[in-house]
Design a protein around this motif. Structure first.
Motif, mmCIF file in Angstrom:
data_model
loop_
_atom_site.group_PDB
_atom_site.id
_atom_site.type_symbol
_atom_site.label_atom_id
_atom_site.label_comp_id
_atom_site.label_asym_id
_atom_site.label_seq_id
_atom_site.Cartn_x
_atom_site.Cartn_y
_atom_site.Cartn_z
ATOM 1 N N ARG A 38 0.824 -1.207 0.000
ATOM 2 C CA ARG A 38 0.000 0.000 0.000
ATOM 3 C C ARG A 38 0.856 1.254 0.000
ATOM 4 N N LEU A 39 1.953 1.242 0.752
ATOM 5 C CA LEU A 39 2.847 2.409 0.754
ATOM 6 C C LEU A 39 3.451 2.624 -0.632
ATOM 7 N N GLY A 40 3.763 1.531 -1.315
ATOM 8 C CA GLY A 40 4.353 1.653 -2.652
ATOM 9 C C GLY A 40 3.415 2.262 -3.674
ATOM 10 N N THR A 41 2.102 2.141 -3.462
ATOM 11 C CA THR A 41 1.146 2.719 -4.428
ATOM 12 C C THR A 41 1.107 4.242 -4.367
ATOM 13 N N PHE A 42 1.793 4.837 -3.390
ATOM 14 C CA PHE A 42 1.825 6.296 -3.273
ATOM 15 C C PHE A 42 3.162 6.887 -3.729
ATOM 16 N N VAL A 43 4.033 6.059 -4.277
ATOM 17 C CA VAL A 43 5.338 6.540 -4.753
ATOM 18 C C VAL A 43 5.247 6.765 -6.260
ATOM 19 N N GLY A 74 -5.608 2.211 -6.667
ATOM 20 C CA GLY A 74 -5.447 3.633 -6.960
ATOM 21 C C GLY A 74 -4.067 4.006 -7.447
ATOM 22 N N ALA A 75 -3.177 3.012 -7.606
ATOM 23 C CA ALA A 75 -1.806 3.308 -8.040
ATOM 24 C C ALA A 75 -1.776 3.844 -9.462
ATOM 25 N N LEU A 76 -2.708 3.403 -10.320
ATOM 26 C CA LEU A 76 -2.725 3.878 -11.703
ATOM 27 C C LEU A 76 -3.131 5.335 -11.773
ATOM 28 N N SER A 77 -4.124 5.745 -11.000
ATOM 29 C CA SER A 77 -4.567 7.145 -11.026
ATOM 30 C C SER A 77 -3.500 8.075 -10.463
ATOM 31 N N ARG A 78 -2.622 7.564 -9.607
ATOM 32 C CA ARG A 78 -1.515 8.367 -9.065
ATOM 33 C C ARG A 78 -0.238 8.183 -9.874
ATOM 34 N N MET A 79 -0.268 7.317 -10.883
ATOM 35 C CA MET A 79 0.906 6.971 -11.681
ATOM 36 C C MET A 79 2.076 6.601 -10.775
ATOM 37 N N SER A 80 1.790 5.657 -9.895
ATOM 38 C CA SER A 80 2.807 5.172 -8.979
ATOM 39 C C SER A 80 3.733 4.195 -9.701
ATOM 40 N N ILE A 81 4.852 3.883 -9.058
ATOM 41 C CA ILE A 81 5.765 2.890 -9.619
ATOM 42 C C ILE A 81 5.126 1.503 -9.620
ATOM 43 N N LEU A 82 4.026 1.340 -8.866
ATOM 44 C CA LEU A 82 3.285 0.077 -8.852
ATOM 45 C C LEU A 82 2.014 0.178 -9.694
ATOM 46 N N VAL A 172 6.490 -6.208 -6.807
ATOM 47 C CA VAL A 172 5.186 -6.741 -6.403
ATOM 48 C C VAL A 172 5.145 -8.257 -6.619
ATOM 49 N N VAL A 173 5.728 -8.728 -7.740
ATOM 50 C CA VAL A 173 5.783 -10.174 -7.998
ATOM 51 C C VAL A 173 6.569 -10.870 -6.889
ATOM 52 N N ILE A 191 -2.789 -9.461 -2.903
ATOM 53 C CA ILE A 191 -2.374 -8.127 -3.335
ATOM 54 C C ILE A 191 -3.494 -7.447 -4.124
ATOM 55 N N ILE A 192 -4.137 -8.194 -5.021
ATOM 56 C CA ILE A 192 -5.259 -7.623 -5.766
ATOM 57 C C ILE A 192 -6.395 -7.271 -4.817
ATOM 58 N N MET A 193 -6.687 -8.165 -3.862
ATOM 59 C CA MET A 193 -7.757 -7.893 -2.902
ATOM 60 C C MET A 193 -7.435 -6.666 -2.056
ATOM 61 N N ALA A 194 -6.172 -6.501 -1.665
ATOM 62 C CA ALA A 194 -5.787 -5.343 -0.856
ATOM 63 C C ALA A 194 -6.039 -4.042 -1.608
ATOM 64 N N GLY A 195 -5.767 -4.056 -2.918
ATOM 65 C CA GLY A 195 -6.040 -2.861 -3.717
ATOM 66 C C GLY A 195 -7.519 -2.542 -3.783
ATOM 67 N N ILE A 196 -8.341 -3.582 -3.927
ATOM 68 C CA ILE A 196 -9.786 -3.370 -4.007
ATOM 69 C C ILE A 196 -10.338 -2.889 -2.676
ATOM 70 N N VAL A 197 -9.936 -3.549 -1.581
ATOM 71 C CA VAL A 197 -10.446 -3.195 -0.251
ATOM 72 C C VAL A 197 -10.076 -1.763 0.112
ATOM 73 N N ALA A 198 -8.901 -1.310 -0.337
ATOM 74 C CA ALA A 198 -8.475 0.058 -0.012
ATOM 75 C C ALA A 198 -9.414 1.102 -0.607
ATOM 76 N N GLY A 199 -10.085 0.761 -1.714
ATOM 77 C CA GLY A 199 -10.979 1.728 -2.343
ATOM 78 C C GLY A 199 -12.426 1.614 -1.929
ATOM 79 N N ILE A 200 -12.784 0.552 -1.181
ATOM 80 C CA ILE A 200 -14.190 0.357 -0.809
ATOM 81 C C ILE A 200 -14.712 1.442 0.126
#
Length: 443
Positions: A38-43, A74-82, A172-173, A191-200
């Protein structure tokens, strides 16, 4: 009638969790790894104009771009390295598994057991690198076309984007593999579930805000809540449902012991593929659609605009392609996992047979017939569950996080993780019983 495993889980002593140190360490490691993800999705990677990017995602958050953004947390909307998340690895797994069913060398590796699987996993990683480089390059081109780049040198931006996304994806792999081996549950799915749950939480807040402002009626809000609980109930019911084929074992001699006749059953799940077909289908759809939507910002031709519109939830092209991919991967994944001939041969060696069916070839044909029928039901179930809620999302502007695909992934992954936790608890209790038995024997 409850199975033996269900009875064991029902009688399990959960107070022993405090003594299961290995399970505690696995759970803590899994939680720590997901926090790192989750921290990596903000870089972010360098060279992006955040205002242009935010405006673009605000205008295109309802389509498959929103779906892929949900999977990445949300990493894509922030254009994160992840930003690409683990999707390139999933795409590579699809290609390698397809190849393992038609390419003789990969088929031979698959039959070699653990050593062969290690080589196949290594080939999957190599292919992941190639897919990530290609996707990152086209993403950089799409960002340039959308005007979201502030770097003066496009070549430098493209190089930095490829390097950043490649490093993030491979991290991530690696993180997913560490969760699988040292944590609890399947790393990629968690990892996919964590991304979804973060946006719920944000999606739920948005729904109630629309209800407060009058954009969403109270009746529709209640219907949405009922539909959500209904989807969760259906997923739990179907994922736990089994088709039990009765197996009979006649009286037989094993060494110096005479084994009595016994009855058992062969459990076959209605949906043996779990959550993988929707994930595979989404992985194949998300990146091409993201490129189309990015490119349509610069190329405003009728063809690009029409293609971008058709590839949004609720449109016939989106529904047709998504439904076809889900059905295809349901049959494909079932074909990889199940082997009726091998199952029939094992039953024959153990002296077991299906009631009313001759051992050997007839048993294999019967099992194949049953598995095919169950796969058809599973394909219809997955397709309906993932497609029908999309009409509501498109018609009433409901956030994608409340769709059938996301709920299926979240509920299925939670059930799988809980099952693994229960397995560790049962194993821990068995160890305790064995130690007590040895102590009594010494006394």
């Amino acid at each position: 009638m409850a199975s033996l495993s269900d009875k064991m889980v029902a009688s399990m002593d959960f107070s022993a969790f405090s003594k299961a140190k290995d399970l505690q360490h696995r759970l803590l490691f899994t939680l720590f790894a997901l926090i790192v993800f989750r921290l990596g999705t903000f870089v972010p990677f360098p060279g992006i104009n955040p205002s242009v990017l935010s405006e673009f995602f605000s205008a295109n958050s309802g389509g498959l771009l929103g779906m892929f953004n949900a999977f990445t947390g949300g990493a894509l909307s922030r254009m994160s390295i992840l930003a690409l998340n683990i999707m390139p690895y999933i795409s590579a797994s699809i290609i390698v598994q397809l190849g393992a069913s038609v390419i003789p060398s990969l088929m031979a590796l698959k039959k070699e057991g653990e050593s062969g699987m290690r080589k196949i996993n290594q080939y999957t990683r190599y292919l992941t690198v190639l897919i990530t480089v290609v996707q990152a390059f086209f993403m950089a081109k799409a960002l340039e076309a959308a005007g979201a780049v502030i770097m003066p040198s496009h070549a430098m931006f493209e190089l930095s984007t490829v390097v950043s996304l490649l490093g993030g994806t491979m991290f991530v792999v690696w993180l997913g593999e560490q969760i699988t081996s040292r944590g609890v549950g399947n790393g990629a799915s968690l990892i996919i579930m964590a991304g979804i749950v973060a946006g719920i939480p944000g999606a739920i807040a948005r729904v109630f805000e629309e209800n407060r402002t009058g954009a969403l009626s109270t009746g529709l809000l209640l219907f949405l809540l009922v539909m959500t609980f209904a989807i969760v109930y259906i997923v739990v019911f179907v994922e736990r449902a089994q088709r039990r084929i009765p197996i009979q074992y006649p009286k037989r001699q094993m060494g110096n012991r005479m084994m009595q006749a016994a009855n058992s059953h062969l459990p076959l799940k209605i949906n043996p593929t779990g959550v993988m077909p929707p994930i595979f289908a989404s992985a194949l759809l998300a990146i091409p659609v993201a490129i189309v939507q990015f490119s349509s910002q610069k190329d405003s031709s009728d063809f690009m605009n029409q293609l971008s519109v058709l590839l949004t939830p609720g449109q016939w092209l989106y529904i047709a392609v998504f439904a076809f991919l889900i059905m295809f991967f349901t049959f494909f994944y079932t074909g990889i996992q199940s082997n009726p001939e091998e199952t029939a041969e094992n039953l024959k060696k153990q002296g077991g047979f299906v009631a009313g069916i001759r051992p050997g070839k007839n048993t294999a044909e019967y099992l194949d017939y049953v598995i095919t029928r169950l796969t058809v039901l599973g394909a219809i179930y997955l397709t309906a569950l993932c497609i029908l809620p999309e009409f509501l999302i498109a018609s009433f502007n409901i956030p994608f996080f409340l769709g059938g695909t996301t709920l299926l992934i979240v509920v299925s992954v939670i059930m799988e993780t809980v099952t693994q936790i229960q397995s560790h608890m049962i194993a821990h209790q068995y160890e305790g019983l064995i130690k007590k038995a040895r102590l009594k024997g010494r006394l």
